[in-house]
Design a protein around this motif. Structure first.
Motif, PDB file in Angstrom:
ATOM      1  N   SER A  62       0.835  -1.203   0.000  1.00  0.00           N
ATOM      2  CA  SER A  62       0.000   0.000   0.000  1.00  0.00           C
ATOM      3  C   SER A  62       0.864   1.244   0.000  1.00  0.00           C
ATOM      4  O   SER A  62       2.037   1.222   0.349  1.00  0.00           O
ATOM      5  N   SER A  63       0.267   2.349  -0.401  1.00  0.00           N
ATOM      6  CA  SER A  63       0.963   3.632  -0.339  1.00  0.00           C
ATOM      7  C   SER A  63       1.037   4.073   1.104  1.00  0.00           C
ATOM      8  O   SER A  63       0.392   3.534   1.988  1.00  0.00           O
ATOM      9  N   ASN A  64       1.818   5.068   1.356  1.00  0.00           N
ATOM     10  CA  ASN A  64       1.963   5.567   2.727  1.00  0.00           C
ATOM     11  C   ASN A  64       1.014   6.703   3.040  1.00  0.00           C
ATOM     12  O   ASN A  64       1.233   7.457   3.978  1.00  0.00           O
ATOM     13  N   SER A  65      -0.030   6.864   2.255  1.00  0.00           N
ATOM     14  CA  SER A  65      -0.964   7.960   2.487  1.00  0.00           C
ATOM     15  C   SER A  65      -1.714   7.761   3.790  1.00  0.00           C
ATOM     16  O   SER A  65      -1.966   6.648   4.224  1.00  0.00           O
ATOM     17  N   ASN A  66      -2.042   8.864   4.420  1.00  0.00           N
ATOM     18  CA  ASN A  66      -2.786   8.813   5.686  1.00  0.00           C
ATOM     19  C   ASN A  66      -4.136   8.166   5.498  1.00  0.00           C
ATOM     20  O   ASN A  66      -4.628   7.466   6.366  1.00  0.00           O
ATOM     21  N   ALA A  67      -4.761   8.420   4.340  1.00  0.00           N
ATOM     22  CA  ALA A  67      -6.094   7.867   4.079  1.00  0.00           C
ATOM     23  C   ALA A  67      -6.047   6.350   4.058  1.00  0.00           C
ATOM     24  O   ALA A  67      -6.909   5.669   4.609  1.00  0.00           O
ATOM     25  N   THR A  68      -4.969   5.793   3.408  1.00  0.00           N
ATOM     26  CA  THR A  68      -4.844   4.342   3.336  1.00  0.00           C
ATOM     27  C   THR A  68      -4.621   3.747   4.711  1.00  0.00           C
ATOM     28  O   THR A  68      -5.231   2.758   5.095  1.00  0.00           O
ATOM     29  N   ASN A  69      -3.703   4.343   5.489  1.00  0.00           N
ATOM     30  CA  ASN A  69      -3.415   3.842   6.827  1.00  0.00           C
ATOM     31  C   ASN A  69      -4.642   3.912   7.720  1.00  0.00           C
ATOM     32  O   ASN A  69      -4.912   3.008   8.511  1.00  0.00           O
ATOM     33  N   LYS A  70      -5.393   5.011   7.586  1.00  0.00           N
ATOM     34  CA  LYS A  70      -6.601   5.170   8.384  1.00  0.00           C
ATOM     35  C   LYS A  70      -7.617   4.096   8.033  1.00  0.00           C
ATOM     36  O   LYS A  70      -8.284   3.533   8.900  1.00  0.00           O
ATOM     37  N   SER A  71      -7.736   3.787   6.724  1.00  0.00           N
ATOM     38  CA  SER A  71      -8.681   2.773   6.285  1.00  0.00           C
ATOM     39  C   SER A  71      -8.308   1.407   6.840  1.00  0.00           C
ATOM     40  O   SER A  71      -9.162   0.655   7.291  1.00  0.00           O
ATOM     41  N   ILE A  72      -7.007   1.069   6.829  1.00  0.00           N
ATOM     42  CA  ILE A  72      -6.560  -0.224   7.335  1.00  0.00           C
ATOM     43  C   ILE A  72      -6.816  -0.322   8.838  1.00  0.00           C
ATOM     44  O   ILE A  72      -7.303  -1.344   9.333  1.00  0.00           O
ATOM     45  N   LYS A  73      -6.498   0.745   9.573  1.00  0.00           N
ATOM     46  CA  LYS A  73      -6.699   0.729  11.029  1.00  0.00           C
ATOM     47  C   LYS A  73      -8.182   0.573  11.361  1.00  0.00           C
ATOM     48  O   LYS A  73      -8.549  -0.186  12.263  1.00  0.00           O
ATOM     49  N   LEU A  74      -9.032   1.283  10.633  1.00  0.00           N
ATOM     50  CA  LEU A  74     -10.465   1.172  10.853  1.00  0.00           C
ATOM     51  C   LEU A  74     -10.941  -0.230  10.515  1.00  0.00           C
ATOM     52  O   LEU A  74     -11.758  -0.818  11.232  1.00  0.00           O
ATOM     53  N   GLY A  75     -10.404  -0.794   9.430  1.00  0.00           N
ATOM     54  CA  GLY A  75     -10.774  -2.150   9.037  1.00  0.00           C
ATOM     55  C   GLY A  75     -10.394  -3.174  10.087  1.00  0.00           C
ATOM     56  O   GLY A  75     -11.145  -4.121  10.344  1.00  0.00           O
ATOM     57  N   VAL A  76      -9.238  -2.992  10.735  1.00  0.00           N
ATOM     58  CA  VAL A  76      -8.805  -3.904  11.792  1.00  0.00           C
ATOM     59  C   VAL A  76      -9.751  -3.823  12.989  1.00  0.00           C
ATOM     60  O   VAL A  76     -10.136  -4.848  13.562  1.00  0.00           O
ATOM     61  N   LEU A  77     -10.137  -2.618  13.365  1.00  0.00           N
ATOM     62  CA  LEU A  77     -11.078  -2.445  14.487  1.00  0.00           C
ATOM     63  C   LEU A  77     -12.423  -3.098  14.177  1.00  0.00           C
ATOM     64  O   LEU A  77     -13.029  -3.742  15.040  1.00  0.00           O
ATOM     65  N   ILE A  78     -12.875  -2.943  12.948  1.00  0.00           N
ATOM     66  CA  ILE A  78     -14.136  -3.567  12.531  1.00  0.00           C
ATOM     67  C   ILE A  78     -14.009  -5.088  12.562  1.00  0.00           C
ATOM     68  O   ILE A  78     -14.925  -5.794  12.991  1.00  0.00           O
ATOM     69  N   ALA A  79     -12.843  -5.597  12.141  1.00  0.00           N
ATOM     70  CA  ALA A  79     -12.614  -7.048  12.145  1.00  0.00           C
ATOM     71  C   ALA A  79     -12.623  -7.600  13.562  1.00  0.00           C
ATOM     72  O   ALA A  79     -13.128  -8.699  13.806  1.00  0.00           O
TER      73      ALA A  79
END
Length: 336
Positions: free
Chosen positions: A159-176
């Motif tokens: 993935s790119s190092n964009s804040n949006a991407t990192n935020k999406s992954i972190k949110l996805g982990v919390l949802i998981a």
């Protein structure tokens, strides 16, 4: 072949469906998520289990009518709670990918879905297999944690190092994580619906193996109430009913149906295997099912190229899968 060997074979067979059905979620477009989800959940939670149960249980309606109302609503409630987790699972896959989501959800669902039914058994702590089960579950959690770490490291490379991407992954982990906790209630519901299967066996001369399907019908009534209800809510809220008529949607429809069939095939076959294991069936069979499914899902992810150019994370994944296999062997021995 003895009964226990047949039970283990059925659970292993079920794990193939459990580890494979998630592939269909990659083929939702051009349908809207809510339209695809309504079709998939109806096939998985109503059509397939009811048809299958009617085939092997001559008077399914009579079995359900004879079920104590407290048993019925408790099992259905657990199914409803799982339904929330099922929806969150689909959201998490979109945000983090199938490997990370499977890792987190399978670990939490396997451990909690095993421990809660175990504690509901009278005299659970005095069971000779209790220490072995705990060791197996702990190893399972370690294996799942390692596979999840491998998935996170893989995605960081890709993935790119964009804040949006990192935020999406972190949110996805919390949802998981939330999905994993709630997903355990599917097996808890199945365990608590055991009286339904007992009625089918004692009053209608149904085999123990097939009677498990009556339990699933009750649990999945609650599960569909949540999944189908939420999908319809989204269709109304977003006014996306026209999505059902979108062009070039034949493939999406096909995958919705196939995903639904595979999803319940996993539960139906697992339920038959767990029933043959006796009282500890849901305790032993459930983590074996999900542990093997995690291995299979990562095989499909590897085939799809998700681990290309990620040799370091892939080696970590192999270590995690080795621990999972060890844990599954221990759990299988626990009820032998």
């Amino acid at each position: 072949m003895n009964t226990y060997s047949l039970a283990i074979i059925l659970v292993i067979f079920a794990s193939f469906f459990q580890g494979t059905f998630g592939l269909g979620m990659k083929y939702i477009a051009p349908l809207k998520w809510e339209a695809w989800w309504l079709i998939q959940s109806f096939v998985a939670m109503i059509a397939v289990p009811v048809i299958w149960a009617f085939i092997v249980i001559p008077d399914l309606c009579g079995v359900i009518a004879a079920t104590d109302s407290n048993t019925f609503w408790t099992a259905a409630l657990y199914g409803f709670l799982w339904g929330i987790g099922g929806i969150l699972f689909g959201v998490s896959v979109e945000k983090t990918g199938i490997s990370i989501t499977y890792g987190i959800v399978m670990g939490l669902a396997a451990s909690m879905g095993c421990i809660i039914p175990l504690f509901q058994i009278e005299g659970a702590f005095s069971q000779p297999s209790f220490p072995i089960i705990l060791v197996g579950v702990l190893l399972l959690l370690v294996g799942v944690a390692i596979t999840a770490v491998a998935g996170v490291k893989r995605d960081k490379l890709k993935s790119s190092n964009s804040n949006a991407t990192n935020k999406s992954i972190k949110l996805g982990v919390l949802i998981a994580v939330a999905s994993g906790v709630l997903s355990a209630f599917l097996n808890v519901g199945f365990s608590n619906a055991a009286p339904v299967a007992k009625i089918a066996v004692e009053n209608y001369d149904v085999s123990t193996q097939n009677a498990s399907l009556a339990s699933w019908v009750v649990v999945l009534i609650g599960a569909f109430a949540m999944n189908g209800g939420y999908a319809i809510f989204r269709l109304i809220k977003n006014n996306t009913w026209s999505s059902f008529k979108v062009n070039n949607s034949k493939k999406a429809y096909m995958w919705a149906v196939v995903t639904g069939i595979f999803w319940f095939a996993a539960l139906g076959v697992y339920g038959q295997g767990a029933a043959l294991m006796g009282d500890l069936g849901p305790v032993i069979g459930w983590p074996i099912l999900l542990g093997l499914a995690l291995i299979i899902s990562n095989f499909w992810a590897y085939r799809a190229g998700e681990w290309n150019n990620a040799n370091g994370p892939f080696r970590i994944l192999m270590g995690g899968l080795a621990i999972l296999i060890t844990a599954i062997c221990i759990l299988g021995y626990a009820n032998y």
